[in-house]
Write an enzyme that holds these catalytic residues in place. Structure first.
Site, PDB file in Angstrom:
ATOM      1  N   LYS A 256       0.851  -1.199   0.000  1.00  0.00           N
ATOM      2  CA  LYS A 256       0.000   0.000   0.000  1.00  0.00           C
ATOM      3  C   LYS A 256       0.888   1.252   0.000  1.00  0.00           C
ATOM      4  O   LYS A 256       1.607   1.507   0.960  1.00  0.00           O
ATOM      5  CB  LYS A 256      -0.907  -0.005   1.241  1.00  0.00           C
ATOM      6  CG  LYS A 256      -1.710   1.279   1.472  1.00  0.00           C
ATOM      7  CD  LYS A 256      -2.596   1.175   2.723  1.00  0.00           C
ATOM      8  CE  LYS A 256      -3.310   2.485   3.032  1.00  0.00           C
ATOM      9  NZ  LYS A 256      -4.114   2.438   4.280  1.00  0.00           N
ATOM     10  N   ASP A 261      -2.954  10.017   4.046  1.00  0.00           N
ATOM     11  CA  ASP A 261      -4.341   9.595   4.217  1.00  0.00           C
ATOM     12  C   ASP A 261      -5.100  10.579   5.114  1.00  0.00           C
ATOM     13  O   ASP A 261      -5.011  10.512   6.333  1.00  0.00           O
ATOM     14  CB  ASP A 261      -4.375   8.189   4.835  1.00  0.00           C
ATOM     15  CG  ASP A 261      -5.796   7.661   4.989  1.00  0.00           C
ATOM     16  OD1 ASP A 261      -6.731   8.289   4.438  1.00  0.00           O
ATOM     17  OD2 ASP A 261      -5.956   6.623   5.658  1.00  0.00           O
ATOM     18  N   LYS A 268     -10.585  12.315   8.707  1.00  0.00           N
ATOM     19  CA  LYS A 268     -10.055  11.907  10.007  1.00  0.00           C
ATOM     20  C   LYS A 268     -10.037  13.098  10.964  1.00  0.00           C
ATOM     21  O   LYS A 268      -9.996  14.239  10.518  1.00  0.00           O
ATOM     22  CB  LYS A 268      -8.604  11.426   9.839  1.00  0.00           C
ATOM     23  CG  LYS A 268      -8.460  10.058   9.195  1.00  0.00           C
ATOM     24  CD  LYS A 268      -7.006   9.628   9.160  1.00  0.00           C
ATOM     25  CE  LYS A 268      -6.839   8.285   8.492  1.00  0.00           C
ATOM     26  NZ  LYS A 268      -7.436   7.154   9.209  1.00  0.00           N
ATOM     27  N   ASP A 279       1.406   6.184   5.875  1.00  0.00           N
ATOM     28  CA  ASP A 279       0.443   5.239   5.290  1.00  0.00           C
ATOM     29  C   ASP A 279       0.978   4.574   4.014  1.00  0.00           C
ATOM     30  O   ASP A 279       0.267   3.835   3.352  1.00  0.00           O
ATOM     31  CB  ASP A 279      -0.880   5.970   5.028  1.00  0.00           C
ATOM     32  CG  ASP A 279      -2.078   5.051   5.183  1.00  0.00           C
ATOM     33  OD1 ASP A 279      -1.918   3.972   5.783  1.00  0.00           O
ATOM     34  OD2 ASP A 279      -3.169   5.419   4.717  1.00  0.00           O
ATOM     35  N   ASP A 338     -12.461   6.544   4.156  1.00  0.00           N
ATOM     36  CA  ASP A 338     -11.227   6.346   4.920  1.00  0.00           C
ATOM     37  C   ASP A 338     -10.761   4.883   4.873  1.00  0.00           C
ATOM     38  O   ASP A 338      -9.648   4.582   5.281  1.00  0.00           O
ATOM     39  CB  ASP A 338     -11.443   6.809   6.362  1.00  0.00           C
ATOM     40  CG  ASP A 338     -10.137   7.044   7.093  1.00  0.00           C
ATOM     41  OD1 ASP A 338      -9.083   7.067   6.415  1.00  0.00           O
ATOM     42  OD2 ASP A 338     -10.169   7.202   8.332  1.00  0.00           O
ATOM     43  N   GLU A 340      -9.644   3.279   2.458  1.00  0.00           N
ATOM     44  CA  GLU A 340      -9.161   3.421   1.084  1.00  0.00           C
ATOM     45  C   GLU A 340      -8.051   2.447   0.735  1.00  0.00           C
ATOM     46  O   GLU A 340      -7.862   2.109  -0.428  1.00  0.00           O
ATOM     47  CB  GLU A 340      -8.675   4.865   0.860  1.00  0.00           C
ATOM     48  CG  GLU A 340      -7.229   5.164   1.290  1.00  0.00           C
ATOM     49  CD  GLU A 340      -6.967   4.954   2.773  1.00  0.00           C
ATOM     50  OE1 GLU A 340      -7.925   5.044   3.573  1.00  0.00           O
ATOM     51  OE2 GLU A 340      -5.803   4.684   3.153  1.00  0.00           O
ATOM     52  N   ARG A 342      -7.680  -0.747   1.312  1.00  0.00           N
ATOM     53  CA  ARG A 342      -8.165  -2.005   0.733  1.00  0.00           C
ATOM     54  C   ARG A 342      -8.632  -1.803  -0.710  1.00  0.00           C
ATOM     55  O   ARG A 342      -8.606  -2.733  -1.503  1.00  0.00           O
ATOM     56  CB  ARG A 342      -9.269  -2.586   1.631  1.00  0.00           C
ATOM     57  CG  ARG A 342     -10.470  -1.708   1.779  1.00  0.00           C
ATOM     58  CD  ARG A 342     -11.330  -2.085   2.989  1.00  0.00           C
ATOM     59  NE  ARG A 342     -10.680  -1.710   4.259  1.00  0.00           N
ATOM     60  CZ  ARG A 342     -11.178  -1.962   5.460  1.00  0.00           C
ATOM     61  NH1 ARG A 342     -12.331  -2.612   5.572  1.00  0.00           N
ATOM     62  NH2 ARG A 342     -10.541  -1.593   6.556  1.00  0.00           N
TER      63      ARG A 342
END
Ligand code: BES
Ligand code: MN
Ligand code: ZN
Length: 489
Positions: A256, A261, A268, A279, A338, A340, A342
């Site tokens: 990833k 993020d 968030k 991230d 959020d 995101e 996956r």
């Protein structure tokens, strides 16, 4: 890069070193080995004085500085109980010595291997510790007067080849840490792509990069959806290393690469949002491992894949409720922008499943806050479809000291990511088994017959571990060493 780059190997005579300090080990029995007696003599008995004063105890991780009359600086590192010495304790010790040198502004050291540590793993671990312990992230400091670096080191004794291997591996971990520690305005998807390209230029790794237009046309609707809220060009990065037999199936590493993020429209909270620069640590695992592979040149086939973008909000951003179509044709209902990670991994896993015939696929991602609740920063959560693969991963974990803990992917959890109006949704049941829901979602995008394991590294990739070979509040580069051990690089 602010870390030790190279380690010299000296066969046996520590008196031949030109380093600013030497480092010797002592067991908690406090008896001086023959080697230590020699050093002690040179120091004018200073070591035995420190022992009788109760300063040196010989515990693993302990490092004491002893200075002799002629100014010879010796770091005495603890080796714990005789018979218990192992690669991990040597990694801890050599890293603690590196840190002590930096603290004392000593920029070169000779590390004397204990004669008992004859195995290759001990030599490799000692080299890894020296490099990892020397790591500092200071590239944005403009006043550098107070910065001290460990610039050179030698290991006296041990196996030359294993020391070199440990040094290359640990340097690749430090390379990944640099990428991971850099903030979102520097370590952009383009930055990751540039570094991948650079690895490709100096080796036989073939690097291909798909830009937004290309991967959108190809049908990567999930990555395109997440990337719609940012003007920072997203990238789909492929690194192919084919150096094994032609008929040998490649192992695929997917990471990833979410360079920042914000949560997107499901934004968030402000507190700690800065931490979401980490991230992209999953992509750090892939890039770090591919760098080491490109340098060590093992006879094998490995492919690294990194989907990379930011997750931002704005009028172009994807929305809660949107339905996206992934590369394998499955439709995804987005219930929270959020979740995101996956989504971008879905396209990468589907791409890997379709275009290769892999021996297995591993994916790495800072996927859920829930894994930090479950395991803290101590271990990575793993889950997958092949018990044999999981057991090999657990075995490598015990060799490298990077802890993993398996979660179950039972049918009940797989049910929880089914959507009423699309094939799947990007959330599980609210407040329940969040880490497993992430894994259950990803499983939908891996072809059934391919052995696969997902690593949730949201806790282990950075944080507060008090280990001499990591820095608290900073990227750890964890799991790279485990992957290289698993691949038998
Ligand atoms: N990048 C985060 C996960 C994360 C959280 C990593 C804390 C490191 C520290 C991920 O994209 C995310 O936001 N996950 C959500 C999922 C949820 C909306 C189902 C989470 O964990 O809250
Ligand atoms: Mn998120
Ligand atoms: Zn994320």
């Amino acid at each position: 890069m602010a870390n030790l780059l190279k380690i010299k190997h000296i066969e046996s005579d520590w008196q031949k070193t030109k380093d600013g300090a030497i480092s010797v080990g002592i067991y908690n029995s406090l008896q001086l080995s023959r080697q230590l007696q020699g050093v002690n003599k040179k120091l004018g008995q200073a070591i035995s004085h420190s022992i009788s004063a109760g300063i040196i105890k010989g515990k693993t991780g302990e490092v004491n500085r002893v200075v002799g009359k002629k100014g010879l600086v010796v770091y005495v590192y603890g080796m714990g109980k005789k018979g218990n010495l192992n690669p991990e304790s040597l990694r801890v010790s050599s890293a603690a010595v590196a840190k002590a040198c930096i603290n004392d502004k000593i920029n070169s050291v000779a590390f004397l291997m204990p004669a008992e540590a004859k195995d290759l793993a001990s030599s490799q671990a000692t080299a890894e510790g020296l490099v990892l312990g020397s790591y500092q992230f200071n590239e944005f400091k403009t006043t550098r007067d107070d910065i001290s670096l460990l610039e050179s080191a030698s290991i006296v004794g041990g196996d030359k080849k294993s020391i070199e291997k440990g040094s290359v591996i640990a340097n690749s971990v430090c390379f990944a840490r640099d990428l991971e520690n850099r903030p979102g305005n520097i370590a952009t998807p383009s930055h990751l792509a540039e570094h991948a390209t650079k690895i490709g230029k100096s080796s036989s790794v073939k690097v291909t990069i798909f830009e937004r237009d290309k991967f959108t046309k190809m049908g990567m609707g999930a990555l395109a959806g997440v990337a719609s809220g940012t003007e920072e060009p997203p990238k789909f990065i492929i690194m192919e290393y084919f150096n094994g037999p032609k008929n040998e199936k490649p192992k695929i590493l997917v990471g990833k690469g979410l360079t920042f993020d914000s949560g997107g429209i499901s934004i968030k909270p402000a507190a700690k949002m800065d931490e979401m620069k980490y991230d992209m640590c999953g992509s750090g695992v892939v890039l770090g491992a591919m760098r080491a592979i490109s340098l060590l040149k093992p006879k094998m086939n490995v492919v690294g894949i990194v989907p990379s973008t930011e997750n931002m909000s704005g009028d172009k951003a994807y929305r809660p409720g949107d339905i996206l179509t992934a590369y394998n044709g499955k439709t995804i209902e987005v219930l929270n922008t959020d979740a995101e990670g996956r989504l971008i991994l879905a396209d990468a896993l589907a791409y890997a499943s379709k275009h290769y015939d892999p021996e297995y696929i591993l994916d790495f991602a800072t996927l859920t806050g829930a894994v930090v609740v479950a395991l803290g920063h101590v271990a990575s959560g793993i889950m997958g479809t092949d018990p044999k693969l999981i057991s090999y991963i657990q075995k490598s974990s015990s060799v490298t000291g990077e802890k993993v803990w398996e979660f179950p992917l039972w049918d009940e959890y797989l049910e929880q990511v089914k959507s009423k109006i699309a094939d799947v949704k990007n959330l599980g049941s609210p407040g329940q088994a969040g880490t497993i829901a992430g894994g259950a979602f990803l499983k939908e995008f891996v072809k059934n017959e391919i052995p696969w394991c997902h690593f949730d590294i949201a806790g282990s990739a950075w944080g507060d571990k008090k280990l001499s070979y990591q820095n608290p509040g900073s990227a750890t580069g964890e799991i790279i060493r485990l992957v290289l051990d698993l691949l038998k690089v």
